[in-house]
Design a protein around this motif. Structure first.
Motif, PDB file in Angstrom:
ATOM      1  N   LEU A   1       6.573  -5.187  -2.826  1.00 31.62           N
ATOM      2  CA  LEU A   1       5.549  -4.174  -3.073  1.00 31.62           C
ATOM      3  C   LEU A   1       4.338  -4.359  -2.167  1.00 31.62           C
ATOM      4  O   LEU A   1       3.765  -3.380  -1.675  1.00 31.62           O
ATOM      5  N   TYR A   2       3.932  -5.595  -1.927  1.00 36.02           N
ATOM      6  CA  TYR A   2       2.804  -5.802  -1.018  1.00 36.02           C
ATOM      7  C   TYR A   2       3.182  -5.445   0.420  1.00 36.02           C
ATOM      8  O   TYR A   2       2.354  -4.935   1.187  1.00 36.02           O
ATOM      9  N   ALA A   3       4.436  -5.682   0.782  1.00 35.03           N
ATOM     10  CA  ALA A   3       4.903  -5.258   2.109  1.00 35.03           C
ATOM     11  C   ALA A   3       4.854  -3.737   2.215  1.00 35.03           C
ATOM     12  O   ALA A   3       4.439  -3.179   3.248  1.00 35.03           O
ATOM     13  N   ALA A   4       5.228  -3.062   1.155  1.00 32.55           N
ATOM     14  CA  ALA A   4       5.169  -1.597   1.152  1.00 32.55           C
ATOM     15  C   ALA A   4       3.734  -1.102   1.183  1.00 32.55           C
ATOM     16  O   ALA A   4       3.420  -0.100   1.839  1.00 32.55           O
ATOM     17  N   LEU A   5       2.829  -1.801   0.495  1.00 29.23           N
ATOM     18  CA  LEU A   5       1.424  -1.400   0.467  1.00 29.23           C
ATOM     19  C   LEU A   5       0.813  -1.450   1.864  1.00 29.23           C
ATOM     20  O   LEU A   5      -0.012  -0.599   2.226  1.00 29.23           O
ATOM     21  N   ASP A   6       1.234  -2.419   2.674  1.00 30.94           N
ATOM     22  CA  ASP A   6       0.693  -2.573   4.027  1.00 30.94           C
ATOM     23  C   ASP A   6       1.192  -1.493   4.977  1.00 30.94           C
ATOM     24  O   ASP A   6       0.539  -1.194   5.984  1.00 30.94           O
ATOM     25  N   THR A   7       2.357  -0.912   4.674  1.00 33.51           N
ATOM     26  CA  THR A   7       2.970   0.052   5.600  1.00 33.51           C
ATOM     27  C   THR A   7       3.076   1.451   5.033  1.00 33.51           C
ATOM     28  O   THR A   7       3.694   2.314   5.645  1.00 33.51           O
ATOM     29  N   THR A   8       2.478   1.699   3.862  1.00 32.09           N
ATOM     30  CA  THR A   8       2.645   3.002   3.211  1.00 32.09           C
ATOM     31  C   THR A   8       2.046   4.130   4.033  1.00 32.09           C
ATOM     32  O   THR A   8       1.007   3.960   4.691  1.00 32.09           O
ATOM     33  N   ASP A   9       2.694   5.272   4.018  1.00 35.15           N
ATOM     34  CA  ASP A   9       2.221   6.464   4.722  1.00 35.15           C
ATOM     35  C   ASP A   9       0.958   6.971   4.029  1.00 35.15           C
ATOM     36  O   ASP A   9       0.991   7.299   2.840  1.00 35.15           O
ATOM     37  N   PRO A  10      -0.179   7.058   4.739  1.00 31.58           N
ATOM     38  CA  PRO A  10      -1.431   7.463   4.085  1.00 31.58           C
ATOM     39  C   PRO A  10      -1.421   8.902   3.569  1.00 31.58           C
ATOM     40  O   PRO A  10      -2.275   9.269   2.767  1.00 31.58           O
ATOM     41  N   THR A  11      -0.460   9.723   4.018  1.00 29.72           N
ATOM     42  CA  THR A  11      -0.413  11.108   3.519  1.00 29.72           C
ATOM     43  C   THR A  11       0.265  11.208   2.155  1.00 29.72           C
ATOM     44  O   THR A  11       0.184  12.245   1.510  1.00 29.72           O
ATOM     45  N   PHE A  12       0.927  10.133   1.718  1.00 25.78           N
ATOM     46  CA  PHE A  12       1.597  10.154   0.409  1.00 25.78           C
ATOM     47  C   PHE A  12       0.602   9.662  -0.646  1.00 25.78           C
ATOM     48  O   PHE A  12       0.745   8.587  -1.226  1.00 25.78           O
ATOM     49  N   ILE A  13      -0.417  10.492  -0.884  1.00 20.21           N
ATOM     50  CA  ILE A  13      -1.504  10.099  -1.771  1.00 20.21           C
ATOM     51  C   ILE A  13      -0.996   9.877  -3.195  1.00 20.21           C
ATOM     52  O   ILE A  13      -1.266   8.847  -3.819  1.00 20.21           O
ATOM     53  N   ARG A  14      -0.262  10.851  -3.730  1.00 16.08           N
ATOM     54  CA  ARG A  14       0.194  10.739  -5.115  1.00 16.08           C
ATOM     55  C   ARG A  14       1.123   9.541  -5.295  1.00 16.08           C
ATOM     56  O   ARG A  14       1.053   8.828  -6.300  1.00 16.08           O
ATOM     57  N   ALA A  15       1.982   9.304  -4.301  1.00 22.17           N
ATOM     58  CA  ALA A  15       2.925   8.185  -4.412  1.00 22.17           C
ATOM     59  C   ALA A  15       2.206   6.843  -4.466  1.00 22.17           C
ATOM     60  O   ALA A  15       2.728   5.871  -5.024  1.00 22.17           O
ATOM     61  N   SER A  16       0.984   6.787  -3.895  1.00 21.85           N
ATOM     62  CA  SER A  16       0.257   5.515  -3.907  1.00 21.85           C
ATOM     63  C   SER A  16      -0.109   5.099  -5.330  1.00 21.85           C
ATOM     64  O   SER A  16      -0.210   3.902  -5.626  1.00 21.85           O
ATOM     65  N   ALA A  17      -0.284   6.071  -6.237  1.00 18.23           N
ATOM     66  CA  ALA A  17      -0.545   5.720  -7.640  1.00 18.23           C
ATOM     67  C   ALA A  17       0.668   5.022  -8.242  1.00 18.23           C
ATOM     68  O   ALA A  17       0.534   4.035  -8.983  1.00 18.23           O
ATOM     69  N   GLY A  18       1.857   5.516  -7.915  1.00 15.01           N
ATOM     70  CA  GLY A  18       3.067   4.874  -8.398  1.00 15.01           C
ATOM     71  C   GLY A  18       3.229   3.466  -7.854  1.00 15.01           C
ATOM     72  O   GLY A  18       3.648   2.550  -8.575  1.00 15.01           O
ATOM     73  N   LEU A  19       2.871   3.277  -6.578  1.00 13.15           N
ATOM     74  CA  LEU A  19       2.958   1.950  -5.978  1.00 13.15           C
ATOM     75  C   LEU A  19       2.008   0.974  -6.665  1.00 13.15           C
ATOM     76  O   LEU A  19       2.364  -0.179  -6.954  1.00 13.15           O
ATOM     77  N   ARG A  20       0.786   1.426  -6.958  1.00 14.37           N
ATOM     78  CA  ARG A  20      -0.173   0.563  -7.662  1.00 14.37           C
ATOM     79  C   ARG A  20       0.326   0.217  -9.061  1.00 14.37           C
ATOM     80  O   ARG A  20       0.157  -0.909  -9.539  1.00 14.37           O
ATOM     81  N   CYS A  21       0.947   1.183  -9.734  1.00 19.23           N
ATOM     82  CA  CYS A  21       1.516   0.905 -11.060  1.00 19.23           C
ATOM     83  C   CYS A  21       2.636  -0.119 -10.967  1.00 19.23           C
ATOM     84  O   CYS A  21       2.758  -1.010 -11.830  1.00 19.23           O
ATOM     85  N   ASP A  22       3.458   0.001  -9.921  1.00 17.92           N
ATOM     86  CA  ASP A  22       4.532  -0.969  -9.737  1.00 17.92           C
ATOM     87  C   ASP A  22       3.972  -2.372  -9.534  1.00 17.92           C
ATOM     88  O   ASP A  22       4.486  -3.362 -10.099  1.00 17.92           O
ATOM     89  N   LEU A  23       2.915  -2.478  -8.726  1.00 21.10           N
ATOM     90  CA  LEU A  23       2.291  -3.785  -8.496  1.00 21.10           C
ATOM     91  C   LEU A  23       1.712  -4.350  -9.798  1.00 21.10           C
ATOM     92  O   LEU A  23       1.852  -5.544 -10.088  1.00 21.10           O
ATOM     93  N   ALA A  24       1.083  -3.480 -10.582  1.00 17.49           N
ATOM     94  CA  ALA A  24       0.543  -3.933 -11.863  1.00 17.49           C
ATOM     95  C   ALA A  24       1.661  -4.440 -12.765  1.00 17.49           C
ATOM     96  O   ALA A  24       1.529  -5.494 -13.415  1.00 17.49           O
ATOM     97  N   GLN A  25       2.783  -3.702 -12.789  1.00 16.67           N
ATOM     98  CA  GLN A  25       3.904  -4.111 -13.627  1.00 16.67           C
ATOM     99  C   GLN A  25       4.456  -5.467 -13.178  1.00 16.67           C
ATOM    100  O   GLN A  25       4.773  -6.335 -14.012  1.00 16.67           O
TER     101      GLN A  25
END
Length: 347
Positions: A282-306
């Protein structure tokens, strides 16, 4: 029994009617029409106009709509698809909450075009455009918490894909519909549905869509408590994913998947399965995430929290949940806000 004037009075009335000094009342007109076998116009001497050509039970309007649908050209279908693409871009960057009216109107136009199209060569391109738009509308409805509307849109998308004879679109709509079942607390049934989607796609699917379907299966298996099946599906997703940085599937524009996206998806599935490897993915994905996928970033943060909650790292989990809440509020995502609250209750 109908009451009329006396004989003497009737003689006066007839004289006055004939000379135009008295208007025939509706009561006497009814009697005279029957006795004389004439129309109102003939009875009063009014000039007769030719009968109006009125549509018989709406046939003229129906034929007009059919003629309009016949004239829907491939250029017009491309315009429909371009509108879907614009709505997809806005949704990805700003969320679905502000798009309900536009999406509803867009689907209505496509459904009308398909309803009144007659021949297959006209219907199939319109059905294909409708399949893509309905599936996008369904995902947006799920995001804003309109669960029944999401389900109905997925059913519409599946019917349109079948009409268009496009198994890839049918597989995609079916697999996304499995997420409705997951969110409704039926992940076991969702596993069967996402596997049915793979069967429906058959051998005509693109490699990227096949990888996408396996990644979806992995996530849903994790939510169903099937860690071995989750790992197997992740391996298949990796095996089928085309190499390179390109994420967009040229054969199906609704699919975005490259190694970076799959890394995020792998981390999400592993976090749901309680696997320790989830955090690094998940941290690897956070470093390379597409900045235009704004809504998906909320899901990524939830995954990291989980993933952090599973390791007892509640401070880190709270940090990611705060970020997720900000994005969810910005995009109006009811689905993400619900997940955030569920994660908060675990700490």
């Amino acid at each position: 029994m109908l009451t009329v004037a006396s004989t003497a009075s009737l003689r006066v009335y007839v004289s006055e009617w004939e000379n135009g000094r008295r208007t025939i009342s509706s009561r006497y007109a009814k009697i005279l029409r029957t006795l004389l076998g004439v129309t109102d116009a003939e009875l009063t001497g009014a000039p007769q106009s030719p009968p109006a050509l009125t549509p018989a039970d709406g046939y003229d309007e129906l034929i007009s709509r059919i003629d309009e649908a016949r004239n829907v050209s491939l250029t017009m279908v491309k315009t429909f698809m371009d509108q879907t693409e614009l709505l997809r871009t806005i949704d990805r960057q700003m969320g679905a909450a502000s798009l309900v009216d536009e999406m509803t109107a867009h689907l209505s136009r496509l459904e009308d075009a398909l309803t009144f199209a007659v021949l297959p060569e006209t219907r199939r391109p319109v059905a294909l455009a409708l399949a893509g738009a309905a599936t996008l509308a369904a995902w947006q409805a799920l995001d804003v918490g309109a669960v029944e509307r999401a389900w109905r849109h997925y059913e519409l998308g599946k019917r349109a894909a079948q009409e268009a004879e496009e198994p890839m679109y049918l597989a995609h709509a079916t697999a996304e519909q499995a997420y409705v079942l997951c969110d409704a607390g039926r992940p076991e049934t969702a596993v069967h549905l996402v596997r049915e989607a793979q069967r429906l796609g058959g051998q005509r699917m693109s490699p990227r869509l096949r990888a996408w379907l396996y990644a979806a299966e992995a996530e849903i298996c994790a939510r169903a408590g099937l860690p071995d099946d989750c790992q197997r599906a992740l391996e298949l997703a990796t095996r089928h994913l085309p190499a390179g940085e390109d994420a967009r599937d040229p054969d199906m524009l609704s699919i975005f998947l490259n190694e970076g996206h799959l890394t995020r998806w792998r981390g999400s599935a592993l976090a749901l399965a309680g696997d320790a490897e989830a955090v690094s993915s998940l941290y690897a994905a956070l470093d390379t995430t597409d900045p235009t996928f704004i809504r998906a970033s909320a899901g990524l943060r939830c995954d990291l929290a989980q993933a952090h909650i599973a390791r007892g790292e509640y401070g880190e989990a709270q940090k990611h949940l705060r970020q997720a809440r900000l994005v969810a509020s910005r995009t109006g995502s009811v689905r993400h806000r619900r997940r955030i609250e569920q994660l908060m209750q675990r700490m």
